[in-house]
Motif scaffolding. Structure first.
Motif, PDB file in Angstrom:
ATOM      1  N   ASN A 150       0.865  -1.199  -0.066  1.00 56.75           N
ATOM      2  CA  ASN A 150      -0.106  -0.023  -0.109  1.00 56.75           C
ATOM      3  C   ASN A 150       1.014   1.345  -0.035  1.00 56.75           C
ATOM      4  O   ASN A 150       0.293   2.231  -0.798  1.00 56.75           O
ATOM      5  CB  ASN A 150      -1.044   0.244   1.267  1.00 56.75           C
ATOM      6  CG  ASN A 150      -2.336  -0.105   0.728  1.00 56.75           C
ATOM      7  OD1 ASN A 150      -2.583   0.160  -0.250  1.00 56.75           O
ATOM      8  ND2 ASN A 150      -3.073  -0.334   2.031  1.00 56.75           N
ATOM      9  N   ARG A 151       1.857   1.119   0.856  1.00 54.64           N
ATOM     10  CA  ARG A 151       2.694   2.405   0.994  1.00 54.64           C
ATOM     11  C   ARG A 151       3.501   2.738  -0.627  1.00 54.64           C
ATOM     12  O   ARG A 151       3.472   3.699  -0.773  1.00 54.64           O
ATOM     13  CB  ARG A 151       3.753   2.295   2.091  1.00 54.64           C
ATOM     14  CG  ARG A 151       3.094   2.228   3.567  1.00 54.64           C
ATOM     15  CD  ARG A 151       4.030   1.956   4.513  1.00 54.64           C
ATOM     16  NE  ARG A 151       5.076   2.623   4.786  1.00 54.64           N
ATOM     17  CZ  ARG A 151       6.181   2.522   5.379  1.00 54.64           C
ATOM     18  NH1 ARG A 151       6.452   0.973   5.592  1.00 54.64           N
ATOM     19  NH2 ARG A 151       7.218   3.354   5.404  1.00 54.64           N
ATOM     20  N   LEU A 179       2.515   1.583  -3.576  1.00 55.27           N
ATOM     21  CA  LEU A 179       1.361   2.134  -4.265  1.00 55.27           C
ATOM     22  C   LEU A 179       1.129   3.539  -4.158  1.00 55.27           C
ATOM     23  O   LEU A 179       1.122   4.401  -5.076  1.00 55.27           O
ATOM     24  CB  LEU A 179       0.179   1.234  -4.176  1.00 55.27           C
ATOM     25  CG  LEU A 179       0.533  -0.265  -4.655  1.00 55.27           C
ATOM     26  CD1 LEU A 179      -0.815  -0.869  -4.586  1.00 55.27           C
ATOM     27  CD2 LEU A 179       0.818  -0.299  -6.368  1.00 55.27           C
ATOM     28  N   SER A 180       0.789   4.040  -3.089  1.00 53.53           N
ATOM     29  CA  SER A 180       0.734   5.297  -2.581  1.00 53.53           C
ATOM     30  C   SER A 180       1.917   6.347  -2.880  1.00 53.53           C
ATOM     31  O   SER A 180       1.599   7.491  -3.553  1.00 53.53           O
ATOM     32  CB  SER A 180       0.465   5.547  -1.219  1.00 53.53           C
ATOM     33  OG  SER A 180      -0.534   4.804  -0.871  1.00 53.53           O
ATOM     34  N   ALA A 181       3.026   5.824  -2.715  1.00 58.54           N
ATOM     35  CA  ALA A 181       4.270   6.697  -3.037  1.00 58.54           C
ATOM     36  C   ALA A 181       4.467   6.920  -4.410  1.00 58.54           C
ATOM     37  O   ALA A 181       4.884   8.045  -5.023  1.00 58.54           O
ATOM     38  CB  ALA A 181       5.468   6.167  -2.426  1.00 58.54           C
ATOM     39  N   SER A 208       2.051   6.353  -7.074  1.00 60.97           N
ATOM     40  CA  SER A 208       0.739   6.464  -7.756  1.00 60.97           C
ATOM     41  C   SER A 208       0.471   5.831  -9.018  1.00 60.97           C
ATOM     42  O   SER A 208       0.117   6.475  -9.846  1.00 60.97           O
ATOM     43  CB  SER A 208       0.486   8.209  -7.896  1.00 60.97           C
ATOM     44  OG  SER A 208       0.480   8.864  -6.738  1.00 60.97           O
ATOM     45  N   THR A 252      -0.357   2.050 -10.962  1.00 54.74           N
ATOM     46  CA  THR A 252      -0.669   0.756 -10.710  1.00 54.74           C
ATOM     47  C   THR A 252       0.257  -0.087 -11.878  1.00 54.74           C
ATOM     48  O   THR A 252       0.401  -0.168 -13.015  1.00 54.74           O
ATOM     49  CB  THR A 252      -2.106   0.300 -11.405  1.00 54.74           C
ATOM     50  OG1 THR A 252      -3.158   1.444 -10.878  1.00 54.74           O
ATOM     51  CG2 THR A 252      -2.681  -0.830 -11.336  1.00 54.74           C
TER      52      THR A 252
END
Lengths: 207, 355, 84
Positions: free
Chosen positions: B235-236, B238-240, B242, B244
């Motif tokens: 998750n971290r 993917l968030s960092a 942005s 897919t």
């Protein structure tokens, strides 16, 4: 540059357990393991799996458990925001030796509960389980104790936003003294020691 | 600040360069072979030491060779920092009376006294942690160029240990497959160079968008059933970043619990339709080298627009279904997510993207 | 198994699993060893398999069978008895 602070420190010296520079527990035992067992019996006593750990995991567990208990850091911040880093020179040497000796008589002589400790970060895993620490983790091997490395890694993790606080220490089971652990964060200006090489060294030497 | 990664090398049973190993992977080759030790069958991916001329330590020779090859692919004028990862280092030294025992001394013997280096010893996630550490050092401007090398060799020590945990398959491992019975041990070295300066690379590098690690806080040798630590790390990442990812290079050891946990984690993050692979049927489980070797193969995948397959995969065998293919596929690929999980409850994730 | 033999079995369990603070009398014959009982885990299960082979020469080749066999002192004792 953001400064970081040593919020708490623990050190196991020849004669005792020191917390923030003062001796809190007298230790008369000769060997490190005896000291650790004595600390466990008098200060902790609530994690039965302690008894199946090897010397290295016991050392990491004692240091990590005590600092979490004394600082109550896991009440202040989320477990995922606490980083946990440990360093030493010989990795998981105690259980490595045991495993190596056992298998000389054949692979089937290996002990599964000993083998799982033949990785230096596993003792850290035990602390994480007990205190629900789910943040960044790292085990580093250095030739010898380096206050510079401890400072640098703590600052790195904090400045790069990998954690809100970091528990970092030196756990070398072949050394009878000088094993220590620190809680470092960006908070504590003025009332806590600045995170510097000099201060880390002073604490390690119980000065 | 962007961080670039390239100049990759792999020395493994599948070749002496990253390209060689990659070509063998997409041609469905495996380094895993049958070996007999004390009347018991093992499936191991061993490097044939007789193909190399060296004196002294093979571990040091491999590390030196791999780093040398990587350095030929960059033009660096300033200082280089090194991060070396290894789960067991030169563990066979435990039977010899060596002057100085320990991973840092082994690495020092290869690099010499001058260079600054870090040694990561954090079980099976060491390789990816080493890449993450290099990234942080560069972003914090503590280093400009970092050489990351992950290395581990097969030893009686490790074979006997995993055997005692009933973790080994005596045939080639089958990650995510219904028929999976355990892992295969492998060995090798994977080296790459990270830098904030794109111009040092002789061949266009890949961009590393950041890596993270999280602990399960559940059990020291078994993953959390719901993959909590892995979910957090992914998750971290993917968030960092942005983005897919186009494919996921998973840990996929072939053990019952690991693969089930990974599938659970990827599924619950909504990543179950993204192609997922494991390279462990090709290389075996290379422990401290896995994070680097598997990342490098995936980088080669980006360079060549190929999503590597999972050799031998036939029957979906995880409670939560994920998108696993046996064969490698020629597909435009822009990015991948690499994950690792290991003893001590560690999980690591990192995202890589083509420039 | 006689109560003497069960006593010996319990002492093997305590030794192999490093259950320092546990006395033989505290381990009830029929009580679950895993989960709430003594709080043993999967590594302890593997160690018990090693113990049973070492001390009683009885093999458990598939650890997934272990769950049933290793449930309690009684189930372990029964298994050993049936294998001999």
């Amino acid at each position: 540059m953001n400064e970081s602070y040593i919020n708490y420190s623990l050190s196991i010296a020849k004669d005792g357990l020191y917390c923030n520079g003062s001796k809190e527990v007298d230790l008369q035992q000769e060997g490190l393991i005896e000291k650790l067992d004595s600390i466990y019996d008098s200060q902790i006593k609530d994690y039965p799996k302690y008894y199946r750990m090897d010397g290295m995991a016991k050392l990491v567990f004692i240091l990590g458990d005590l600092i979490c208990a004394r600082t109550k850091i896991c009440d202040d911040i989320d477990g995922s925001d606490l980083a946990f880093v440990m360093l030493n020179a010989t990795g998981s040497f105690p259980s490595d030796s045991i495993h190596n000796n056992l298998i000389m008589d054949g692979f089937e002589r290996a002990s599964p509960s000993n083998f799982v400790y033949t990785l230096p970060n596993v003792g850290m895993g035990e602390v994480c389980i007990k205190w629900k620490i789910t943040g960044e983790g790292l085990f580093l091997i250095e030739d010898e104790f380096s206050a510079n490395c401890i400072c640098e890694i703590a600052d790195l993790f904090l400045s790069q936003g990998k954690c809100k606080a970091i528990v970092i220490g030196w756990a070398e089971p072949t050394e009878n003294e000088g094993n220590c652990i620190f809680l470092i964060s960006n908070k504590g200006k003025g009332i806590n020691l600045l995170n510097t090489e000099k201060n880390i060294l002073k604490i390690r030497k119980n000065e | 600040m962007k961080v670039f990664v390239g100049a990759e090398n792999i020395i493994s049973p599948l070749g002496n360069t990253a390209e060689e190993s990659f070509n063998n992977v997409i041609n469905n080759k495996s380094g895993v072979k049958e070996h007999w030790i004390s009347k018991q069958k093992y499936a191991l991916a061993r490097i044939n030491r007789e193909e190399y001329s060296y004196t002294g330590s093979f571990w040091q020779h491999l590390l030196r060779s791999s780093i040398t090859d990587s350095l030929k692919k960059v033009n660096v004028s300033g200082d280089i920092t090194y991060v070396v990862s290894s789960a067991k280092g030169e563990i066979d030294n435990i039977n010899k009376s060596v002057d100085k025992f320990g991973l840092s001394h082994s690495v020092g013997a290869v690099l010499g006294a001058n260079p600054k280096y870090f040694c990561v010893s954090n079980a099976c996630i060491s390789g990816l942690l080493a890449i993450n550490l290099a990234y942080d050092l560069i972003r914090a401007e503590k280093a400009n160029t970092v050489v990351v090398a992950g290395i581990d060799l097969i030893s009686d020590f490790v074979i006997a240990g995993f055997r005692s945990l009933y973790a080994l398959d005596d045939e080639r491992c089958k990650p995510f497959d219904q028929r999976r019975k355990g892992l295969n041990l492998g060995e090798g070295v994977g080296t790459c160079v990270l830098s904030s300066d794109e111009s040092i690379f002789k061949e266009t590098p890949i961009e590393f968008l950041g890596g993270f690690s999280n602990n399960d806080a559940n059990h020291i040798s078994g993953p959390s059933r719901t993959g909590e630590g892995l979910k957090k790390a992914v998750n971290r990442a993917l968030s960092a970043s942005s983005i897919t990812p186009d494919f996921i290079s998973a840990h996929g050891t072939g053990t019952n619990y690991n693969d089930g946990m990974e599938a659970e984690a990827f599924y619950s993050l909504g990543l179950n339709s993204i192609p997922i692979n494991s390279l462990k049927p090709n290389f075996g489980h290379t422990l401290g080298a896995a994070g680097t070797i598997e990342t490098i193969i995936s980088m080669q995948g980006l360079r060549n627009n190929v999503i590597p397959g999972t050799l031998g995969f036939k029957y979906a065998g995880t409670e939560k279904e994920i998108n696993v293919h046996q064969d490698s596929r020629n597909v435009e690929t822009e990015s991948f997510l690499k994950t690792c999980s290991g003893f001590g409850g560690g999980n690591a994730a990192g995202i890589f993207r083509k420039l | 198994m006689s109560s003497e033999e069960k006593s010996l079995l319990k002492s093997h369990i305590i030794n192999y699993l490093n259950l320092e603070d546990v006395k033989q009398e505290e381990i009830q014959d029929a009580a679950s060893l895993f989960g709430d009982g003594l709080g043993l885990d999967s590594i302890d299960a593997l160690e018990l398999i090693v113990m049973i082979e070492r001390e009683y020469n009885v093999k458990i080749s598939d650890p997934s069978m272990g769950k049933e066999i290793l449930y309690s002192v009684d189930t372990i004792a029964n298994y050993i008895f049936t294998q001999k």
